[in-house]
Design a protein around this motif. Structure first.
Motif, mmCIF file in Angstrom:
data_model
loop_
_atom_site.group_PDB
_atom_site.id
_atom_site.type_symbol
_atom_site.label_atom_id
_atom_site.label_comp_id
_atom_site.label_asym_id
_atom_site.label_seq_id
_atom_site.Cartn_x
_atom_site.Cartn_y
_atom_site.Cartn_z
ATOM 1 N N VAL A 1 11.433 14.661 -4.830
ATOM 2 C CA VAL A 1 10.574 13.475 -4.729
ATOM 3 C C VAL A 1 11.358 12.301 -4.156
ATOM 4 C CG1 VAL A 1 9.198 11.802 -6.023
ATOM 5 C CG2 VAL A 1 9.084 14.230 -6.617
ATOM 6 N N MET A 2 12.581 12.132 -4.638
ATOM 7 C CA MET A 2 13.402 11.024 -4.174
ATOM 8 C C MET A 2 13.647 11.106 -2.669
ATOM 9 S SD MET A 2 17.267 9.988 -5.289
ATOM 10 C CE MET A 2 18.206 8.833 -4.284
ATOM 11 N N LEU A 3 13.976 12.299 -2.176
ATOM 12 C CA LEU A 3 14.247 12.459 -0.753
ATOM 13 C C LEU A 3 13.011 12.175 0.096
ATOM 14 C CD1 LEU A 3 16.563 15.556 -0.224
ATOM 15 C CD2 LEU A 3 17.061 13.152 0.120
ATOM 16 N N VAL A 4 11.862 12.639 -0.374
ATOM 17 C CA VAL A 4 10.625 12.427 0.383
ATOM 18 C C VAL A 4 10.268 10.941 0.429
ATOM 19 C CG1 VAL A 4 8.137 12.842 0.377
ATOM 20 C CG2 VAL A 4 9.717 14.735 -0.013
ATOM 21 N N VAL A 5 10.431 10.256 -0.696
ATOM 22 C CA VAL A 5 10.157 8.815 -0.720
ATOM 23 C C VAL A 5 11.122 8.086 0.212
ATOM 24 C CG1 VAL A 5 10.135 6.734 -2.155
ATOM 25 C CG2 VAL A 5 9.204 8.873 -3.052
ATOM 26 N N LEU A 6 12.398 8.484 0.189
ATOM 27 C CA LEU A 6 13.386 7.878 1.079
ATOM 28 C C LEU A 6 13.013 8.112 2.537
ATOM 29 C CD1 LEU A 6 16.089 6.508 1.694
ATOM 30 C CD2 LEU A 6 17.202 8.736 1.364
ATOM 31 N N GLN A 7 12.629 9.342 2.858
ATOM 32 C CA GLN A 7 12.241 9.657 4.234
ATOM 33 C C GLN A 7 11.024 8.844 4.661
ATOM 34 O OE1 GLN A 7 10.930 13.699 4.991
ATOM 35 N NE2 GLN A 7 11.730 13.631 7.064
ATOM 36 N N SER A 8 10.088 8.651 3.753
ATOM 37 C CA SER A 8 8.889 7.873 4.060
ATOM 38 C C SER A 8 9.251 6.418 4.350
ATOM 39 C CB SER A 8 7.891 7.950 2.903
ATOM 40 O OG SER A 8 6.703 7.259 3.210
ATOM 41 N N VAL B 1 4.115 16.514 0.098
ATOM 42 C CA VAL B 1 5.320 16.781 0.894
ATOM 43 C C VAL B 1 6.495 17.123 -0.028
ATOM 44 C CG1 VAL B 1 6.907 15.834 2.607
ATOM 45 C CG2 VAL B 1 4.485 15.246 2.706
ATOM 46 N N SER B 2 6.563 16.471 -1.190
ATOM 47 C CA SER B 2 7.623 16.769 -2.168
ATOM 48 C C SER B 2 7.499 18.198 -2.670
ATOM 49 C CB SER B 2 7.543 15.803 -3.341
ATOM 50 O OG SER B 2 7.742 14.474 -2.938
ATOM 51 N N ALA B 3 6.262 18.658 -2.858
ATOM 52 C CA ALA B 3 6.046 20.029 -3.325
ATOM 53 C C ALA B 3 6.544 21.036 -2.297
ATOM 54 C CB ALA B 3 4.567 20.251 -3.625
ATOM 55 N N LEU C 1 0.726 8.038 -2.816
ATOM 56 C CA LEU C 1 1.511 8.805 -3.777
ATOM 57 C C LEU C 1 1.120 10.275 -3.760
ATOM 58 C CD1 LEU C 1 1.653 6.371 -6.851
ATOM 59 C CD2 LEU C 1 3.509 6.947 -5.263
ATOM 60 N N GLN C 2 -0.191 10.531 -3.608
ATOM 61 C CA GLN C 2 -0.653 11.911 -3.520
ATOM 62 C C GLN C 2 -0.061 12.602 -2.300
ATOM 63 O OE1 GLN C 2 -4.789 13.313 -2.202
ATOM 64 N NE2 GLN C 2 -4.976 13.354 -4.425
ATOM 65 N N SER C 3 -0.042 11.909 -1.172
ATOM 66 C CA SER C 3 0.542 12.469 0.047
ATOM 67 C C SER C 3 2.036 12.733 -0.124
ATOM 68 C CB SER C 3 0.316 11.521 1.225
ATOM 69 O OG SER C 3 -1.065 11.333 1.465
ATOM 70 N N GLY D 1 0.806 -1.209 0.000
ATOM 71 C CA GLY D 1 0.000 0.000 0.000
ATOM 72 C C GLY D 1 0.841 1.262 0.000
ATOM 73 N N PHE D 2 2.168 1.102 0.133
ATOM 74 C CA PHE D 2 3.074 2.253 0.149
ATOM 75 C C PHE D 2 2.967 3.051 -1.152
ATOM 76 C CE2 PHE D 2 7.136 4.324 -0.663
ATOM 77 C CZ PHE D 2 7.420 4.921 0.552
ATOM 78 N N ALA D 3 2.781 2.341 -2.276
ATOM 79 C CA ALA D 3 2.717 2.998 -3.588
ATOM 80 C C ALA D 3 1.290 3.145 -4.090
ATOM 81 C CB ALA D 3 3.558 2.219 -4.599
ATOM 82 N N SER D 4 0.316 3.148 -3.179
ATOM 83 C CA SER D 4 -1.075 3.352 -3.580
ATOM 84 C C SER D 4 -1.277 4.798 -4.047
ATOM 85 C CB SER D 4 -2.013 3.057 -2.412
ATOM 86 O OG SER D 4 -1.804 3.997 -1.365
#
Length: 314
Positions: free
Chosen positions: A272-279, A41-43, A35-37, A28-31
């Protein structure tokens, strides 16, 4: 082959790999909702990184360490002007942009006229802003976001995307136009690539560099307002986490700390990459101190690989 070795390509591939890893670790991480959330945060990170990107492009080891302080003070100003009223959004925006531009101007004048090294100048400004926040707030949260601002940041708007994502896209287009289609953008690249040559061909180096810091302050102010809408209220040092992250996002996107080349498109991917990594790190229950350690190590690794290039420019 050069395309495959480009930092944007590498960062994009890493984003996909991290999403796959996240989905593997936590289904569900890539749901779509997640992804919207992640994009929201990336924005937030991407907008402040736009200003950081400009300062770094200008060369002379330009890094703005005060962005976190400007974000925090802007959230405070915006929250107190709005105080939960939609009618206060426009006055708050004007006041925050003015404050961001003012602090950016002080940074620029300190770096150019007083010849204070950018790291020292912006770190000093960060200390001033943090002290100002302590004096003004006295540890008590104050101010509230307007309902329309909160909806703009968090609620789906056009094509099921929140307004902040569309704002980020608009900033991306604006940055592309500024850096690639305007004389001012060419001057930014010129002073970063070779300042003496830029001066010899008529570029007003000092004034051009001051503009970079003014822009950085204004982008930080916009980020502060958006964070206010995202959280609902301002709180102490809300912008602190964006200082290091904004630098890493820029370097990840292919803009070397030496300046003179690069662009904002890669920075958007880096954010985006940093936010995904942090998540993912949050999913693994790694504490904030551990996440900061990993971010710092990531920056050092990037500097070693391609952040500073073989020859730093003066």
């Amino acid at each position: 082959m050069k395309f495959l070795q480009h930092p944007i390509t590498i960062s994009s591939a890493l984003v996909l790999a991290l999403l796959v890893l996240g989905e593997t670790l936590s289904p569900g991480f890539a749901s779509l909702q997640q992804l919207q959330s992640l994009l929201i945060v990336s924005a937030l990170l991407g907008i402040v990184a736009a200003g950081q990107n400009l300062v770094i492009l200008g060369g002379r080891e330009g890094i703005d360490l005060s962005v976190g302080g400007v974000i925090s003070i802007s959230a405070l100003i915006g929250g107190n002007i709005m105080d939960g009223s939609n009618a206060g959004i426009l006055p708050a925006l004007v006041a925050c942009l003015g404050a961001g531009a003012f602090f950016g101007l002080l940074n620029g004048l300190g770096v150019t006229l007083l010849r204070i090294p950018p790291l020292v100048m912006t770190l000093g400004m960060l200390g001033v802003l943090e002290g100002l926040l302590v004096v003004v707030r006295q540890g008590i949260p104050s101010g509230r976001a307007a309902p329309m601002l909160a909806e703009f940041v968090s609620k789906p708007q056009l094509l099921w995307l929140p307004g902040i994502i569309w704002l980020w896209i608009a900033i991306g287009l604006l940055m592309f136009f500024l850096l690639n289609k305007t004389v001012l953008g060419m001057r930014f690249f010129a002073i970063g690539a070779n300042e003496p040559v830029a001066r010899n061909v008529g570029v007003k180096v000092r004034w051009t560099r001051v503009r970079l810091y003014v822009f950085a302050g204004m982008f930080s102010a916009v980020t502060g307002l958006c964070i206010l809408g995202y959280s609902g209220s301002s709180f102490a040092n809300v912008g602190q986490q964006y200082m290091l992250a904004s630098i890493i996002a820029v370097v990840l996107g292919g803009t070397p700390l030496a300046g003179g080349r690069g662009g904002y498109t890669g920075t958007m991917v880096g954010a985006v990459m940093l936010v995904v990594l942090q998540s993912i790190l949050t999913t693994l229950n790694i504490e904030e101190s551990g996440r900061q350690f990993i971010f710092g190590a990531t920056l050092l690794l990037l500097l070693f690989l391609y952040g500073r290039e073989k020859n730093l420019r003066n």
